[in-house]
Design a protein around this motif. Structure first.
Motif, PDB file in Angstrom:
ATOM      1  N   ARG A 328       0.823  -1.205   0.000  1.00  0.00           N
ATOM      2  CA  ARG A 328       0.000   0.000   0.000  1.00  0.00           C
ATOM      3  C   ARG A 328       0.864   1.264   0.000  1.00  0.00           C
ATOM      4  N   ALA A 329       2.043   1.148   0.606  1.00  0.00           N
ATOM      5  CA  ALA A 329       2.930   2.314   0.710  1.00  0.00           C
ATOM      6  C   ALA A 329       3.783   2.524  -0.534  1.00  0.00           C
ATOM      7  N   MET A 330       3.710   1.594  -1.481  1.00  0.00           N
ATOM      8  CA  MET A 330       4.592   1.649  -2.648  1.00  0.00           C
ATOM      9  C   MET A 330       3.882   2.348  -3.805  1.00  0.00           C
ATOM     10  N   GLY A 331       4.571   3.189  -4.504  1.00  0.00           N
ATOM     11  CA  GLY A 331       3.983   3.900  -5.629  1.00  0.00           C
ATOM     12  C   GLY A 331       3.737   2.983  -6.822  1.00  0.00           C
ATOM     13  N   PRO A 332       2.787   3.321  -7.707  1.00  0.00           N
ATOM     14  CA  PRO A 332       2.434   2.457  -8.831  1.00  0.00           C
ATOM     15  C   PRO A 332       3.567   2.240  -9.832  1.00  0.00           C
ATOM     16  N   ALA A 333       4.366   3.246 -10.109  1.00  0.00           N
ATOM     17  CA  ALA A 333       5.458   3.090 -11.086  1.00  0.00           C
ATOM     18  C   ALA A 333       6.483   2.088 -10.576  1.00  0.00           C
ATOM     19  N   ARG A 334       6.855   2.228  -9.278  1.00  0.00           N
ATOM     20  CA  ARG A 334       7.804   1.282  -8.699  1.00  0.00           C
ATOM     21  C   ARG A 334       7.205  -0.131  -8.699  1.00  0.00           C
ATOM     22  N   ALA A 335       5.907  -0.251  -8.373  1.00  0.00           N
ATOM     23  CA  ALA A 335       5.260  -1.564  -8.316  1.00  0.00           C
ATOM     24  C   ALA A 335       5.288  -2.244  -9.680  1.00  0.00           C
ATOM     25  N   GLN A 336       4.981  -1.505 -10.745  1.00  0.00           N
ATOM     26  CA  GLN A 336       4.994  -2.111 -12.087  1.00  0.00           C
ATOM     27  C   GLN A 336       6.390  -2.580 -12.465  1.00  0.00           C
ATOM     28  N   ARG A 337       7.383  -1.775 -12.122  1.00  0.00           N
ATOM     29  CA  ARG A 337       8.763  -2.144 -12.442  1.00  0.00           C
ATOM     30  C   ARG A 337       9.175  -3.428 -11.716  1.00  0.00           C
ATOM     31  N   LEU A 338       8.830  -3.527 -10.442  1.00  0.00           N
ATOM     32  CA  LEU A 338       9.196  -4.713  -9.662  1.00  0.00           C
ATOM     33  C   LEU A 338       8.430  -5.948 -10.123  1.00  0.00           C
ATOM     34  N   HIS A 339       7.168  -5.770 -10.482  1.00  0.00           N
ATOM     35  CA  HIS A 339       6.385  -6.909 -10.992  1.00  0.00           C
ATOM     36  C   HIS A 339       6.987  -7.429 -12.304  1.00  0.00           C
ATOM     37  N   ARG A 340       7.438  -6.529 -13.159  1.00  0.00           N
ATOM     38  CA  ARG A 340       8.074  -6.934 -14.413  1.00  0.00           C
ATOM     39  C   ARG A 340       9.338  -7.753 -14.122  1.00  0.00           C
ATOM     40  N   ARG A 341      10.171  -7.270 -13.188  1.00  0.00           N
ATOM     41  CA  ARG A 341      11.394  -8.004 -12.862  1.00  0.00           C
ATOM     42  C   ARG A 341      11.054  -9.354 -12.212  1.00  0.00           C
ATOM     43  N   ALA A 342      10.023  -9.378 -11.368  1.00  0.00           N
ATOM     44  CA  ALA A 342       9.632 -10.641 -10.731  1.00  0.00           C
ATOM     45  C   ALA A 342       9.260 -11.681 -11.790  1.00  0.00           C
ATOM     46  N   ALA A 343       8.512 -11.254 -12.807  1.00  0.00           N
ATOM     47  CA  ALA A 343       8.144 -12.176 -13.877  1.00  0.00           C
ATOM     48  C   ALA A 343       9.382 -12.679 -14.604  1.00  0.00           C
ATOM     49  N   GLU A 344      10.314 -11.784 -14.884  1.00  0.00           N
ATOM     50  CA  GLU A 344      11.537 -12.173 -15.594  1.00  0.00           C
ATOM     51  C   GLU A 344      12.353 -13.177 -14.787  1.00  0.00           C
ATOM     52  N   VAL A 345      12.452 -12.956 -13.472  1.00  0.00           N
ATOM     53  CA  VAL A 345      13.213 -13.877 -12.618  1.00  0.00           C
ATOM     54  C   VAL A 345      12.524 -15.239 -12.552  1.00  0.00           C
ATOM     55  N   LEU A 346      11.221 -15.246 -12.382  1.00  0.00           N
ATOM     56  CA  LEU A 346      10.494 -16.514 -12.284  1.00  0.00           C
ATOM     57  C   LEU A 346      10.590 -17.307 -13.578  1.00  0.00           C
ATOM     58  N   LEU A 347      10.681 -16.626 -14.713  1.00  0.00           N
ATOM     59  CA  LEU A 347      10.779 -17.321 -15.997  1.00  0.00           C
ATOM     60  C   LEU A 347      12.132 -17.998 -16.193  1.00  0.00           C
ATOM     61  N   THR A 348      13.111 -17.678 -15.371  1.00  0.00           N
ATOM     62  CA  THR A 348      14.418 -18.327 -15.498  1.00  0.00           C
ATOM     63  C   THR A 348      14.450 -19.683 -14.801  1.00  0.00           C
ATOM     64  N   ALA A 349      13.403 -20.028 -14.052  1.00  0.00           N
ATOM     65  CA  ALA A 349      13.367 -21.324 -13.356  1.00  0.00           C
ATOM     66  C   ALA A 349      13.244 -22.453 -14.369  1.00  0.00           C
ATOM     67  N   ALA A 350      13.722 -23.633 -13.971  1.00  0.00           N
ATOM     68  CA  ALA A 350      13.641 -24.805 -14.856  1.00  0.00           C
ATOM     69  C   ALA A 350      12.195 -25.086 -15.231  1.00  0.00           C
ATOM     70  N   THR A 351      11.294 -24.959 -14.262  1.00  0.00           N
ATOM     71  CA  THR A 351       9.850 -25.100 -14.528  1.00  0.00           C
ATOM     72  C   THR A 351       9.183 -23.819 -14.061  1.00  0.00           C
ATOM     73  N   PRO A 352       9.013 -22.856 -14.942  1.00  0.00           N
ATOM     74  CA  PRO A 352       8.472 -21.553 -14.514  1.00  0.00           C
ATOM     75  C   PRO A 352       7.077 -21.686 -13.921  1.00  0.00           C
ATOM     76  N   PRO A 353       6.811 -20.997 -12.822  1.00  0.00           N
ATOM     77  CA  PRO A 353       5.461 -20.989 -12.243  1.00  0.00           C
ATOM     78  C   PRO A 353       4.561 -20.034 -13.040  1.00  0.00           C
ATOM     79  N   HIS A 354       3.918 -20.570 -14.043  1.00  0.00           N
ATOM     80  CA  HIS A 354       3.222 -19.716 -15.006  1.00  0.00           C
ATOM     81  C   HIS A 354       2.157 -18.830 -14.367  1.00  0.00           C
TER      82      HIS A 354
END
Length: 926
Positions: A328-354
């Motif tokens: 709730r304390a995080m701004g929307p621009a920062r949140a979108q940026r972190l969500h994008r990176r989270a998706a990129e990191v999760l996609l590097t897993a051997a079996t990505p959690p789609h």
């Protein structure tokens, strides 16, 4: 402030939990709302001296969107020393799930090609591992986040508990149904809230502050602790408790704590909350965009600040309330940026959690990426059996689809996936919603409607509504999809569908056969043929067996095998009602061979066996089996109704009227036509037996109405003989004759041995009741030959034949003895006792009576009284009412009196007995 808060208000619950866990084997379900102290109680349990020496295996559910079947259990068996792994072959089922164990497990087992069978094999392997561990306490926390597969395994484990295992399951109350005795943790009351605050700050709160704290937190220990800690940090303890820190105040306090962090720590904290699940340090810092050298110090600082927790090298936010406050304390621009990176990191897993990837991409504003990975996540959910998760994802995708073609594609996919769901009511509602989509092409609308119709027909107990939906689907599919229309029509041809007349079903079958050439897929063709031969067999068509011979061929693949298994179940049910018991048993055995691993199929085979055992007179131990199945399948109305019919019928045969009536009434309410008709007849017979005349005739008329409305007299084997007997008992001989003639016409030219035997017996009974003794004797002999493989009806035939023989002065003891032996062997205690009473009356059955005289050619007191009343001109029914016996017993008394007095009619009795006896007082023994 104290470190860990002492356990408050849980002494009683801890004692109960300790007692339950010590009494292994046991399953205990600890329930309570979020933050009520379930985890704290489990921690305290582990310190109890009474459990020293036990092996502890612990795991917990995680709030992940991606399905992780059995993850809590796998974590548990890997925790601590874990289970004593061995090379037992069954453990090979766990190799794909536990690659880290390497050589400690036997080789992986070959795939079975059936998801349900493979899942069952994994269940057995996990149970084997837990059993081998000896004296174990398996603790699984946070099971409100459990997946369907884990919940299913826990139900399996509860039914097969190893001797030394105690299982403790902790969850929130609204979570999936889990096994075990329930231990409920309630929120704290006012005194306990005061005690908890006092333990934390070493001071007693003012009454007003304590009351406000209780009101704002609902007495949840977690909320109390967090608000108190936040109040202490705020610097004004008692004012803070009374100042509304929950929920807004708590969020503000978290925001202030974040502001006091350095930028690196704050960025790491934001990343941890965006990820929303335990994550390794490297991945967490990558999402945060923080170098490893700077990030390690930030992690340490966050743990020290009690904002992050570390377990096994994985980091996560301290609790959900804190996580939400940080987001709730995080701004929307920062949140979108972190969500994008989270998706990129999760996609590097051997079996990505789609699913998690999809959620992050959606939060990042990447709609295209979200659609791609959400559908991949739905496909994965289907693979692992998480139908509910797949339905949620596809529903979201459908709601967001703008392109009509995409919307249509997703609608069809969603409908097909939903059919495998556990919650039938939810699936029906979903299909109805899909049908409201305005621009659906007819072919798609027809397919969805056909799925809805089949659900209503087969699983919700709404056959008429299901039939109507299928009929609409057939109309929608005739033009664009003749192949699917043929299959829908073959379902409409099923004689159980919608309770229509057989002629209607045969017309549907004829039209389906005309369209069947459009079916090119082999699996679809087999499904069609199963429906076709089911209709022919249920009808009793003479060539049905030849038409169905292919069912015994080896199926080409697993899907065809499943259709053949369904065919075996359908044909066995039809054959049972027709009277082909040996053939029905062979079909069940073949179906069992086709699929012996699916628990659902195995249970359906057991239900079918119960019906065959009842119809075939194998009644030993059958009543409790049928009753248990009626309870087990209460959510499947048609199956439950059949089981209730059998349990009710057997209760009636054993004289348990109090149990029989409600079971039979429930069978009438929910059953398919043959069950309903038979239940009506049995209820009428029970009323007649209890001399409750009201409802007897209407009950028989209801039973016959069901048969007449369907035209399925092949289902009347259990109905027509009862109807004839009861109609004759109330002097409605014309109605009895009408039923017999309708039955005769309804089975003419059909292969239905049970109905043929019932017809012969009904004709013999009518001749008997009308005094046509020669015809009755011939009829009973013929009926006995036709019902020979139905012991209950053979016994009833022999009993009626004996009564007819006695009525004309012949010796009927031998057939009566045979009837008594048959009834006794089946456990039909009421009918067996009637036979013994009749035999005892004729001195043909040894009985414990001392000094009772034999009357020989003299009239017994009962025979004399019956003769006296007959000489007065009273009917058998009037005499029966006067003497308190059955009409049939009166017939026998009068027949013996005529024989002993050497007279041929009732009018001659008055002359032989004389006026003084005929008009005098009763001489019957009390």
């Amino acid at each position: 402030m104290a470190g860990q808060t002492p356990l408050v208000g849980r002494r009683s619950e801890l004692r109960k939990l300790l007692d339950l866990v010590r009494a292994a084997p046991a399953v205990v379900r600890v329930e309570g709302e979020a933050g009520v102290g379930k985890t704290r109680l489990l921690q305290e349990l582990r310190t109890q001296p009474g459990l020293h020496g036990r092996t502890w295996l612990t795991g917990s559910g995680q709030p992940l969107r991606e399905p992780l079947p059995l993850a809590p259990v796998i974590d548990a068996v890997l925790s601590g020393d874990g289970a004593p792994w061995s090379t037992d072959p069954v453990l090979g089922a766990l190799v794909p799930m536990l690659p880290e164990l390497g050589a400690r497990l036997p080789p992986a087992l070959p795939p079975l090609g059936d998801l349900r069978a493979e899942r069952h094999r994994v269940y057995r392997a996990l149970r084997h591992a837990l059993a081998a561990a000896g004296s174990v306490v398996l603790v699984l926390d946070d099971l409100h986040w459990v997946d369907d597969v884990t919940a299913d395994f826990l139900r399996f484990l509860a039914g097969h508990l190893p001797a030394g295992l105690s299982v403790v399951l902790a969850r929130r109350p609204a979570a999936a149904d889990l096994p075990g005795g329930r231990l409920r943790l309630e929120p704290l009351d006012l005194d306990e809230t005061v005690e908890m605050v006092r333990a934390m700050v070493r001071d007693r709160p003012p009454a007003r502050a304590a009351a406000t704290l209780l009101r704002r937190t609902g007495g949840v220990p977690f909320a109390i602790e967090e608000v108190v800690r936040a109040a202490v940090e705020h610097g004004a303890l008692w004012e803070g408790l009374d100042g509304g820190l929950v929920p807004d105040g708590y969020a503000e306090a978290i925001a202030r704590r974040l502001e006091r962090l350095d930028e690196v720590s704050r960025q790491v904290m934001f990343a941890a909350c965006v990820l929303g699940a335990p994550v390794g340090g490297v991945d967490l810092l990558t999402v945060a965009g923080v170098p490893l050298t700077d990030g390690e110090g930030a992690l340490d600082r966050l743990i020290a600040a009690e904002l992050l927790r570390e377990s096994g090298g994985r980091y996560h936010c301290r609790h959900e309330l804190a996580e939400r406050a940080v987001l709730r304390a995080m701004g929307p621009a920062r949140a979108q940026r972190l969500h994008r990176r989270a998706a990129e990191v999760l996609l590097t897993a051997a079996t990505p959690p789609h699913r998690r990837v999809a959620d992050h991409l959606r939060a990042a504003g990447d709609t295209t990426g979200w659609r791609k990975y959400a559908e991949l996540a739905a496909d994965r959910a289907v693979e692992v059996g998480d139908t509910g998760g797949a339905v949620d994802l596809l529903s979201d995708l459908l709601a967001a689809a703008d392109d009509p073609r995409e919307r249509h594609r997703l609608a069809v996919k969603l409908g097909r996936v939903a059919l495998d769901g556990v919650d039938v009511t939810a699936t029906v509602a979903l299909l109805r919603d899909l049908l409201t989509i305005a621009d659906l092409p007819q072919s798609i609308r027809g397919e969805l409607r056909s799925e809805l119709g089949l659900l209503l027909l087969n699983q919700t107990g709404s056959p008429t509504e299901g039939y109507l939906e299928l009929a609409r689907a057939a109309a929608e599919l005739r033009g664009p999809r003749p192949d699917l229309a043929a299959r829908v029509m073959s379902s409409l041809a099923n004689v159980h569908a919608g309770q229509q007349h057989i002629d209607v079903h045969l017309r549907w079958l004829a039209e389906a056969e005309g369209l069947s050439g459009a079916i090119t897929d082999e699996r679809a063709r087999v499904a069609f043929q199963v429906n076709r031969v089911t209709t022919l067999m249920t009808r009793g068509e003479p060539d049905a067996w030849q038409q169905a011979a292919w069912i015994f061929d080896e199926p080409a693949d697993a899907e065809i095998g499943r259709h053949c298994t369904r065919g075996c179940l359908n044909l066995a049910d039809a054959a049972g009602w027709l009277g082909h018991y040996d053939r029905a048993a062979r079909l069940l055995e073949h179906g069992r061979g086709l699929d012996s691993t699916s628990s659902y199929v195995v249970e359906l085979l057991q239900v079918a066996s119960v019906l065959l055992d009842w119809l075939g007179g194998r009644w030993t131990g059958l009543r409790p089996r049928a009753g248990e199945m009626a309870v087990r399948y209460a959510s499947l109305p048609r199956i439950a109704a059949e089981c209730r019919l059998i349990a009710g019928a057997l209760a009636a045969e054993q004289g348990d009227v109090a149990d029989a009536f409600p079971l039979l009434r429930m069978a009438v309410a929910d059953g398919p036509p043959p069950v309903v008709a038979t239940a009506y007849a049995l209820i009428a017979e029970l009323r007649h037996r209890r001399q409750v005349r009201s409802g007897v005739v209407s009950g028989i008329e209801s039973a016959l109405r069901v048969v007449r409305s369907t035209g399925m007299w092949v289902w009347a084997a259990e109905v027509t003989p009862v109807a004839v007997e009861l109609l004759c008992a109330v002097d409605r001989y014309a109605a009895a004759r009408e039923a017999i003639e309708e039955h005769r016409a309804g089975v003419r030219g059909l292969d239905c041995p049970a109905a043929a035997g019932a017809l012969a017996l009904s004709e013999a009974m009518l001749a008997h009741e009308r005094g046509e003794w020669d015809a009755a004797e011939v009829g009973y002999r013929e009926a006995a030959l036709l019902v020979g493989d139905r012991p209950q009806w053979l016994a009833r035939t022999l009993q009626r034949r004996a009564e007819a023989m006695f009525a004309v002065g012949h010796d009927g003891v031998e057939p009566l003895r045979d009837a008594e032996r048959l009834f006794t062997g089946m456990g039909a205690t009421v009918r067996a006792q009637r036979c013994r009473d009749a035999l005892r009356e004729r001195h043909a059955l040894p009985a414990p009576r001392r000094g009772r005289p034999g009357y020989g050619e003299k009239l017994s007191p009962r025979e004399r009284e019956a003769a006296r009343l007959a000489a007065q001109g009273r009917t058998n029914r009037q005499i029966a009412s006067s003497l308190g016996v059955s009409v049939r017993t009166v017939e026998q008394h009068v027949a013996r009196a005529l024989h002993k007095l050497r007279v041929g009619s009732r009018t001659e009795l008055a002359a032989v007995l004389g006026p003084s006896e005929v008009d005098g007082p009763s001489t019957a023994a009390p």
